[in-house]
Design an enzyme around this catalytic site. Structure first.
Site, mmCIF file in Angstrom:
data_model
loop_
_atom_site.group_PDB
_atom_site.id
_atom_site.type_symbol
_atom_site.label_atom_id
_atom_site.label_comp_id
_atom_site.label_asym_id
_atom_site.label_seq_id
_atom_site.Cartn_x
_atom_site.Cartn_y
_atom_site.Cartn_z
ATOM 1 N N ASP A 94 -8.290 9.246 12.258
ATOM 2 C CA ASP A 94 -7.288 8.550 11.431
ATOM 3 C C ASP A 94 -7.922 8.256 10.068
ATOM 4 O O ASP A 94 -9.151 8.264 9.931
ATOM 5 C CB ASP A 94 -6.843 7.231 12.088
ATOM 6 N N SER A 95 -7.069 7.959 9.097
ATOM 7 C CA SER A 95 -7.586 7.579 7.780
ATOM 8 C C SER A 95 -8.419 6.294 7.876
ATOM 9 O O SER A 95 -9.281 6.055 7.039
ATOM 10 C CB SER A 95 -6.426 7.360 6.810
ATOM 11 N N CYS A 133 -2.759 10.006 13.139
ATOM 12 C CA CYS A 133 -2.329 9.547 11.820
ATOM 13 C C CYS A 133 -1.086 10.349 11.445
ATOM 14 O O CYS A 133 -1.131 11.585 11.422
ATOM 15 C CB CYS A 133 -3.460 9.807 10.823
ATOM 16 N N GLU A 140 -5.120 -2.931 6.310
ATOM 17 C CA GLU A 140 -6.532 -2.604 6.059
ATOM 18 C C GLU A 140 -7.261 -3.796 5.418
ATOM 19 O O GLU A 140 -8.445 -3.972 5.604
ATOM 20 C CB GLU A 140 -6.662 -1.358 5.170
ATOM 21 N N CYS A 173 3.860 5.077 11.808
ATOM 22 C CA CYS A 173 2.516 5.008 11.225
ATOM 23 C C CYS A 173 1.678 4.279 12.258
ATOM 24 O O CYS A 173 2.087 3.223 12.761
ATOM 25 C CB CYS A 173 2.522 4.236 9.910
ATOM 26 N N HIS A 190 -0.796 2.513 12.076
ATOM 27 C CA HIS A 190 -1.221 1.156 11.715
ATOM 28 C C HIS A 190 -0.176 0.086 12.089
ATOM 29 O O HIS A 190 -0.525 -1.078 12.271
ATOM 30 C CB HIS A 190 -1.435 1.043 10.200
HETATM 31 N N1 DGL Z 1 -2.392 5.499 10.278
HETATM 32 C C1 DGL Z 1 -1.920 6.334 9.206
HETATM 33 C C2 DGL Z 1 -0.531 6.887 9.540
HETATM 34 O O1 DGL Z 1 -0.191 6.924 10.675
HETATM 35 C C3 DGL Z 1 -1.998 5.550 7.960
HETATM 36 C C4 DGL Z 1 -1.923 6.366 6.751
HETATM 37 C C5 DGL Z 1 -2.592 5.784 5.544
HETATM 38 O O2 DGL Z 1 -3.812 5.819 5.497
HETATM 39 O O3 DGL Z 1 -1.869 5.370 4.639
HETATM 40 O O4 DGL Z 1 0.237 7.330 8.733
#
Ligand code: DGL
Length: 274
Positions: free
Chosen positions: A9-10, A72, A157, A191, A193
């Protein structure tokens, strides 16, 4: 060599998916990689998300992974297809990269009585239109409305989920989604997150509207995939070993990851840039 499953993931969001995967399949070995130094990905260009995701995928392959889950949505929307079609044939025919959008699209129609769903996601995910396109393949009769929530990942974050400013931003984006159709009865948190904002999200939802998060959907889909692909399953290490890597500060990652993952973790710093 026994191969771990790579989860990418990011940043922290993929941990919500990884938690469900690990609970369902604790026997496997896993490597989690968070590109926290370059998160969020949500507002970045196609080229940047593709380039960063490919670096992560190559790094995970170098660690011995044969199967990688892009946990992600942004990377799944903007990089997965190009990696599958263009890069994987060059990287090795036995290697696989899977995303989180298709398993969600396959099942989402089962949740809505009104046949009308809303998708919340990053700007990258929403503007790519990947959800409406993929959902239409499985549920052509389903009405799909979308809303980008560009501030939600930065809020998470930066650990601001419980601040009143976060509350106001979540309310504004939910209202914008619901203003698009009175018939929406199901909202996908598109997402990885967003489950971390679930309490705030639920507070602003009118009665009768439910949310879907992807963790269990993706874990179930992976389990099903492995039961159908024994050639891949047999190569996965089965010692229950987990390693966490971050491209940013490990102390921050260890502290924050605990909130996302549920148990305490120790990470290692890695530089994946070429
Ligand atoms: N968890 C990522 C997603 O599902 C987050 C993306 C991001 O870094 O903006 O899209």
């Amino acid at each position: 060599m026994a191969a771990p499953i790579g989860i990418f993931d990011s940043g922290y969001g993929g941990l919500t998916v990884f938690k469900a995967i690990k609970e369902k399949m604790p026997e496997y070995d896993y490597i989690y990689l968070g590109d926290n130094a370059r998160a969020p990905y949500g507002d970045r260009s196609f080229e940047a998300v593709y380039h960063f995701t490919l670096e992560a995928v190559k790094w995970l392959f170098d660690q011995g992974c044969q199967l990688i889950i892009l946990a992600c949505n942004t990377a799944s929307a903007k990089a997965l297809k190009t990696i599958q079609m263009h890069d994987l044939p060059l990287l090795g025919s036995e290697k696989r990269v899977l995303g989180v959008i298709r398993p969600t699209a396959e099942i989402i129609g089962q949740y809505s009585d009104s046949k009308t769903v809303g998708i919340l996601g990053t700007k990258g995910t929403i503007l790519s239109n990947t959800y409406p396109i993929e959902i239409n393949k499985f549920y052509p009769e389903l009405n799909v409305y979308q809303q980008a929530c560009p501030l939600w990942v930065p809020i998470i974050e930066h650990k601001m989920a419980d601040k009143k400013e976060a509350d106001a931003i979540v309310q504004m984006d939910i209202e914008s989604l619901l203003a698009q159709s009175k018939n929406i009865d199901t909202i996908l948190l598109g997402c990885t997150h967003y489950p971390l904002l679930e309490e705030t999200i639920k507070k602003h939802l009118p009665e009768g509207i439910s949310t879907i998060s992807q963790a269990d959907i993706v874990a179930d889909s992976l389990q099903d995939y492995l039961s159908r692909h024994k050639d891949i399953e047999q190569n996965i290490g089965k010692n229950g070993h987990i390693a966490f890597y971050t491209t940013d500060n490990t102390e921050d990652f260890n502290t924050n990851a605990q909130t996302f993952f549920g148990s305490s973790i120790q990470s290692t710093h890695v530089d994946i840039q070429h």
